[in-house]
Write a protein that holds these residues in place. Structure first.
Motif, PDB file in Angstrom:
ATOM      1  N   CYS A  69      -9.253   0.107  20.535  1.00  0.00           N
ATOM      2  CA  CYS A  69      -8.137  -0.811  20.295  1.00  0.00           C
ATOM      3  C   CYS A  69      -6.817  -0.197  20.775  1.00  0.00           C
ATOM      4  CB  CYS A  69      -8.063  -1.167  18.813  1.00  0.00           C
ATOM      5  SG  CYS A  69      -9.526  -2.030  18.207  1.00  0.00           S
ATOM      6  N   ILE A  70      -6.692   1.122  20.625  1.00  0.00           N
ATOM      7  CA  ILE A  70      -5.510   1.799  21.152  1.00  0.00           C
ATOM      8  C   ILE A  70      -5.466   1.666  22.668  1.00  0.00           C
ATOM      9  CG2 ILE A  70      -4.407   4.058  21.462  1.00  0.00           C
ATOM     10  CD1 ILE A  70      -5.493   4.824  18.697  1.00  0.00           C
ATOM     11  N   SER A  71      -6.620   1.818  23.322  1.00  0.00           N
ATOM     12  CA  SER A  71      -6.677   1.679  24.782  1.00  0.00           C
ATOM     13  C   SER A  71      -6.277   0.278  25.210  1.00  0.00           C
ATOM     14  CB  SER A  71      -8.089   1.988  25.286  1.00  0.00           C
ATOM     15  OG  SER A  71      -8.439   3.329  25.010  1.00  0.00           O
ATOM     16  N   ALA A  72      -6.752  -0.739  24.483  1.00  0.00           N
ATOM     17  CA  ALA A  72      -6.388  -2.120  24.811  1.00  0.00           C
ATOM     18  C   ALA A  72      -4.891  -2.349  24.626  1.00  0.00           C
ATOM     19  CB  ALA A  72      -7.190  -3.079  23.942  1.00  0.00           C
ATOM     20  N   LYS A  73      -4.324  -1.742  23.588  1.00  0.00           N
ATOM     21  CA  LYS A  73      -2.886  -1.884  23.346  1.00  0.00           C
ATOM     22  C   LYS A  73      -2.085  -1.276  24.492  1.00  0.00           C
ATOM     23  CE  LYS A  73       0.581  -1.007  19.749  1.00  0.00           C
ATOM     24  NZ  LYS A  73       0.826  -0.333  18.441  1.00  0.00           N
ATOM     25  N   ARG A  74      -2.526  -0.118  24.976  1.00  0.00           N
ATOM     26  CA  ARG A  74      -1.826   0.528  26.085  1.00  0.00           C
ATOM     27  C   ARG A  74      -1.895  -0.317  27.346  1.00  0.00           C
ATOM     28  NH1 ARG A  74      -4.278   6.503  24.677  1.00  0.00           N
ATOM     29  NH2 ARG A  74      -2.715   7.072  23.108  1.00  0.00           N
ATOM     30  N   ARG A  75      -2.995  -1.055  27.500  1.00  0.00           N
ATOM     31  CA  ARG A  75      -3.126  -1.959  28.643  1.00  0.00           C
ATOM     32  C   ARG A  75      -2.380  -3.264  28.418  1.00  0.00           C
ATOM     33  NH1 ARG A  75      -8.628  -0.623  27.903  1.00  0.00           N
ATOM     34  NH2 ARG A  75      -9.007  -2.770  27.206  1.00  0.00           N
ATOM     35  N   LYS A  76      -1.734  -3.366  27.252  1.00  0.00           N
ATOM     36  CA  LYS A  76      -1.022  -4.583  26.837  1.00  0.00           C
ATOM     37  C   LYS A  76      -1.963  -5.774  26.720  1.00  0.00           C
ATOM     38  CE  LYS A  76       3.435  -3.029  28.609  1.00  0.00           C
ATOM     39  NZ  LYS A  76       4.616  -3.333  29.452  1.00  0.00           N
ATOM     40  N   ASP A  77      -3.222  -5.464  26.394  1.00  0.00           N
ATOM     41  CA  ASP A  77      -4.227  -6.502  26.132  1.00  0.00           C
ATOM     42  C   ASP A  77      -4.208  -6.763  24.630  1.00  0.00           C
ATOM     43  OD1 ASP A  77      -6.396  -8.133  25.849  1.00  0.00           O
ATOM     44  OD2 ASP A  77      -7.802  -6.847  26.922  1.00  0.00           O
ATOM     45  N   ASN A  78      -3.204  -7.512  24.183  1.00  0.00           N
ATOM     46  CA  ASN A  78      -2.986  -7.682  22.749  1.00  0.00           C
ATOM     47  C   ASN A  78      -4.091  -8.465  22.063  1.00  0.00           C
ATOM     48  OD1 ASN A  78      -0.598  -6.224  22.718  1.00  0.00           O
ATOM     49  ND2 ASN A  78       0.624  -8.006  23.289  1.00  0.00           N
ATOM     50  N   VAL A  79      -4.800  -9.306  22.811  1.00  0.00           N
ATOM     51  CA  VAL A  79      -5.929 -10.034  22.218  1.00  0.00           C
ATOM     52  C   VAL A  79      -7.036  -9.049  21.872  1.00  0.00           C
ATOM     53  CG1 VAL A  79      -7.707 -11.756  22.618  1.00  0.00           C
ATOM     54  CG2 VAL A  79      -5.369 -12.202  23.358  1.00  0.00           C
ATOM     55  N   ARG A  80      -7.419  -8.212  22.853  1.00  0.00           N
ATOM     56  CA  ARG A  80      -8.495  -7.252  22.604  1.00  0.00           C
ATOM     57  C   ARG A  80      -8.078  -6.201  21.583  1.00  0.00           C
ATOM     58  NH1 ARG A  80     -13.179  -6.890  24.860  1.00  0.00           N
ATOM     59  NH2 ARG A  80     -12.567  -8.388  26.456  1.00  0.00           N
ATOM     60  N   TYR A  81      -6.800  -5.864  21.533  1.00  0.00           N
ATOM     61  CA  TYR A  81      -6.312  -4.885  20.558  1.00  0.00           C
ATOM     62  C   TYR A  81      -6.601  -5.335  19.135  1.00  0.00           C
ATOM     63  CZ  TYR A  81      -2.964  -2.376  17.614  1.00  0.00           C
ATOM     64  OH  TYR A  81      -2.387  -1.639  16.605  1.00  0.00           O
ATOM     65  N   THR A  82      -6.516  -6.624  18.883  1.00  0.00           N
ATOM     66  CA  THR A  82      -6.686  -7.121  17.516  1.00  0.00           C
ATOM     67  C   THR A  82      -8.106  -7.604  17.225  1.00  0.00           C
ATOM     68  OG1 THR A  82      -5.896  -9.307  18.198  1.00  0.00           O
ATOM     69  CG2 THR A  82      -4.269  -7.780  17.293  1.00  0.00           C
ATOM     70  N   ILE A  83      -9.008  -7.506  18.194  1.00  0.00           N
ATOM     71  CA  ILE A  83     -10.398  -7.889  17.938  1.00  0.00           C
ATOM     72  C   ILE A  83     -11.055  -6.806  17.088  1.00  0.00           C
ATOM     73  CG2 ILE A  83     -12.673  -8.205  18.961  1.00  0.00           C
ATOM     74  CD1 ILE A  83     -11.343  -9.597  21.304  1.00  0.00           C
ATOM     75  N   GLN A  84     -11.566  -7.197  15.948  1.00  0.00           N
ATOM     76  CA  GLN A  84     -12.234  -6.241  15.077  1.00  0.00           C
ATOM     77  C   GLN A  84     -13.688  -6.638  14.895  1.00  0.00           C
ATOM     78  OE1 GLN A  84     -10.210  -3.870  12.539  1.00  0.00           O
ATOM     79  NE2 GLN A  84      -8.298  -5.004  12.506  1.00  0.00           N
ATOM     80  N   SER A  85     -14.482  -5.685  14.455  1.00  0.00           N
ATOM     81  CA  SER A  85     -15.927  -5.855  14.420  1.00  0.00           C
ATOM     82  C   SER A  85     -16.513  -4.937  13.360  1.00  0.00           C
ATOM     83  CB  SER A  85     -16.518  -5.498  15.792  1.00  0.00           C
ATOM     84  OG  SER A  85     -16.258  -4.117  16.076  1.00  0.00           O
ATOM     85  N   LYS A  86     -17.817  -5.005  13.182  1.00  0.00           N
ATOM     86  CA  LYS A  86     -18.467  -4.054  12.291  1.00  0.00           C
ATOM     87  C   LYS A  86     -18.229  -2.624  12.776  1.00  0.00           C
ATOM     88  CE  LYS A  86     -22.186  -6.999  10.493  1.00  0.00           C
ATOM     89  NZ  LYS A  86     -23.649  -7.151  10.347  1.00  0.00           N
ATOM     90  N   GLU A  87     -18.149  -2.453  14.096  1.00  0.00           N
ATOM     91  CA  GLU A  87     -17.947  -1.115  14.653  1.00  0.00           C
ATOM     92  C   GLU A  87     -16.541  -0.580  14.377  1.00  0.00           C
ATOM     93  OE1 GLU A  87     -21.424  -2.890  16.099  1.00  0.00           O
ATOM     94  OE2 GLU A  87     -19.378  -3.675  16.350  1.00  0.00           O
ATOM     95  N   THR A  88     -15.525  -1.445  14.413  1.00  0.00           N
ATOM     96  CA  THR A  88     -14.186  -0.962  14.059  1.00  0.00           C
ATOM     97  C   THR A  88     -14.107  -0.683  12.557  1.00  0.00           C
ATOM     98  OG1 THR A  88     -13.253  -3.204  13.803  1.00  0.00           O
ATOM     99  CG2 THR A  88     -13.082  -2.180  15.984  1.00  0.00           C
ATOM    100  N   ASP A  89     -14.786  -1.488  11.744  1.00  0.00           N
ATOM    101  CA  ASP A  89     -14.886  -1.173  10.315  1.00  0.00           C
ATOM    102  C   ASP A  89     -15.502   0.208  10.116  1.00  0.00           C
ATOM    103  OD1 ASP A  89     -13.816  -3.595   9.486  1.00  0.00           O
ATOM    104  OD2 ASP A  89     -15.670  -4.355   8.604  1.00  0.00           O
ATOM    105  N   SER A  90     -16.551   0.506  10.887  1.00  0.00           N
ATOM    106  CA  SER A  90     -17.259   1.781  10.719  1.00  0.00           C
ATOM    107  C   SER A  90     -16.377   2.963  11.119  1.00  0.00           C
ATOM    108  CB  SER A  90     -18.545   1.774  11.547  1.00  0.00           C
ATOM    109  OG  SER A  90     -19.462   0.817  11.027  1.00  0.00           O
ATOM    110  N   TYR A  91     -15.573   2.791  12.167  1.00  0.00           N
ATOM    111  CA  TYR A  91     -14.639   3.850  12.552  1.00  0.00           C
ATOM    112  C   TYR A  91     -13.641   4.103  11.418  1.00  0.00           C
ATOM    113  CZ  TYR A  91     -10.878   6.354  14.880  1.00  0.00           C
ATOM    114  OH  TYR A  91      -9.918   7.287  15.200  1.00  0.00           O
ATOM    115  N   LYS A  92     -13.075   3.044  10.886  1.00  0.00           N
ATOM    116  CA  LYS A  92     -12.072   3.193   9.831  1.00  0.00           C
ATOM    117  C   LYS A  92     -12.691   3.727   8.541  1.00  0.00           C
ATOM    118  CE  LYS A  92      -9.193  -0.453  11.801  1.00  0.00           C
ATOM    119  NZ  LYS A  92      -8.481  -1.719  11.572  1.00  0.00           N
ATOM    120  N   LEU A  93     -13.945   3.385   8.293  1.00  0.00           N
ATOM    121  CA  LEU A  93     -14.645   3.971   7.149  1.00  0.00           C
ATOM    122  C   LEU A  93     -14.740   5.485   7.330  1.00  0.00           C
ATOM    123  CD1 LEU A  93     -16.349   3.915   4.564  1.00  0.00           C
ATOM    124  CD2 LEU A  93     -18.348   3.398   5.998  1.00  0.00           C
ATOM    125  N   GLY A  94     -15.080   5.933   8.551  1.00  0.00           N
ATOM    126  CA  GLY A  94     -15.123   7.367   8.811  1.00  0.00           C
ATOM    127  C   GLY A  94     -13.786   8.030   8.573  1.00  0.00           C
TER     128      GLY A  94
END
Length: 301
Positions: free
Chosen positions: A219-244
């Motif tokens: 999501c940080i990479s998408a933000k740097r590319r100014k891809d704001n839609v992809r930056y805010t896309i969340q999933s079970k995998e982003t939940d798992s990263y934040k859980l870690g």
């Protein structure tokens, strides 16, 4: 139940008592509201601020019904570890005005002693467990034992595992969106559940946000590319990263803990099989990250 049955006019709520406010909403206690699920005095109203609106009434109705229509065992498991919206509130404005929620039990609060000499009755958020002991003693944060800290981590993994099993993506896993009770036993509860989404659909409140210092690498990479839609896309995998991240920060309290990204700081705290899970959780490759269920199973060995 139908959408009409879980929708209330703001005028139906009765008197309100202010409890607190955040960036997007103000929360009130509803002393006289009685619903079939619980009597008067056990409900709160989360009223969206003007800058947060419009919020889709239909999407919130579907979120409420998505829990009501579960089988009883799954519904009970979700209700135990979340503060799930029970009703949608509308007024004469566009979209939903807010949601009615169960009033949080007092066991999830503590008295924070402020430098001004006043006392603030605060939810016991995960952020307080990332502070050093001197700070906790000074301001009245309950001190936890090592065993309690491990039980908190286990309860957190269970909460997310329950949500993922039901095909929900929590989204904004962070230090302020999960609260803890130590008595009569350790419990963890997710709040701000009106921004949860069913996997494959949009969140009722719009794009799911990231709290600062909790963004996954993709999501940080998408933000740097100014891809704001992809930056805010969340999933079970982003939940798992934040859980870690949450597990790392809960197990390494003290200075810098709230922004810690280095799993090696927890290497001496975790047995090898759990340290391996932590390293995988923080992987830049979402496919490598263990699920909350895998974490929970590892923690109960």
């Amino acid at each position: 139940m139908t959408p009409d049955q879980i929708t209330l006019a703001e005028s139906d709520l009765g008197p309100r008592e202010a409890l607190g406010k955040g960036g997007m909403a103000v929360v009130y206690r509803l002393p006289d509201l009685h619903l079939p699920e619980a009597p008067s005095g056990q409900w709160a109203y989360k009223k969206y601020k003007a800058k947060a609106r419009p919020v889709s009434t239909f999407a919130l109705q579907q979120l409420v019904l998505s829990l009501i229509n579960r089988d009883p065992a799954q519904r009970s498991a979700i209700e135990r570890c979340t503060n799930w919206p029970a009703r949608v509130v509308v007024d004469d404005g566009h979209g939903a005005a807010g949601v009615v929620l169960p009033l949080l039990e007092d066991e999830f609060f503590f008295d924070l002693h402020k430098s001004s000499g006043t006392i603030d009755h605060k939810p016991f958020e995960l952020q307080f467990l990332m502070q050093d002991e001197d700070y906790c003693r000074r301001v009245g944060v309950p001190l936890v034992t090592g065993q309690q800290r491990r039980e908190i981590v286990r309860a957190l993994t269970y909460c997310l595992a329950v949500l993922h099993r039901a095909e929900f993506v929590y989204g904004d896993v962070s230090a302020r969106n999960f609260i803890v009770s130590l008595t009569p036993k350790v419990r963890v509860k997710a709040v701000d559940c009106d921004s949860i989404r069913v996997r494959g659909s949009a969140a009722a409140t719009g794009r799911q946000p990231h709290s600062p210092d909790w963004e996954p690498p993709e999501c940080i990479s998408a933000k740097r590319r100014k891809d704001n839609v992809r930056y805010t896309i969340q999933s079970k995998e982003t939940d798992s990263y934040k859980l870690g991240l949450a597990i790392l920060r809960l197990l390494t309290p003290g200075k810098g803990s709230s922004v810690n990204l280095d799993p090696t700081r927890a290497k001496t705290t975790l047995p090898p099989h759990l340290y391996s899970l932590l390293e995988r959780s923080l992987s830049a490759n979402p496919a490598n990250r263990p699920s909350p269920k895998e974490w929970h199973q590892g923690l109960v060995k």
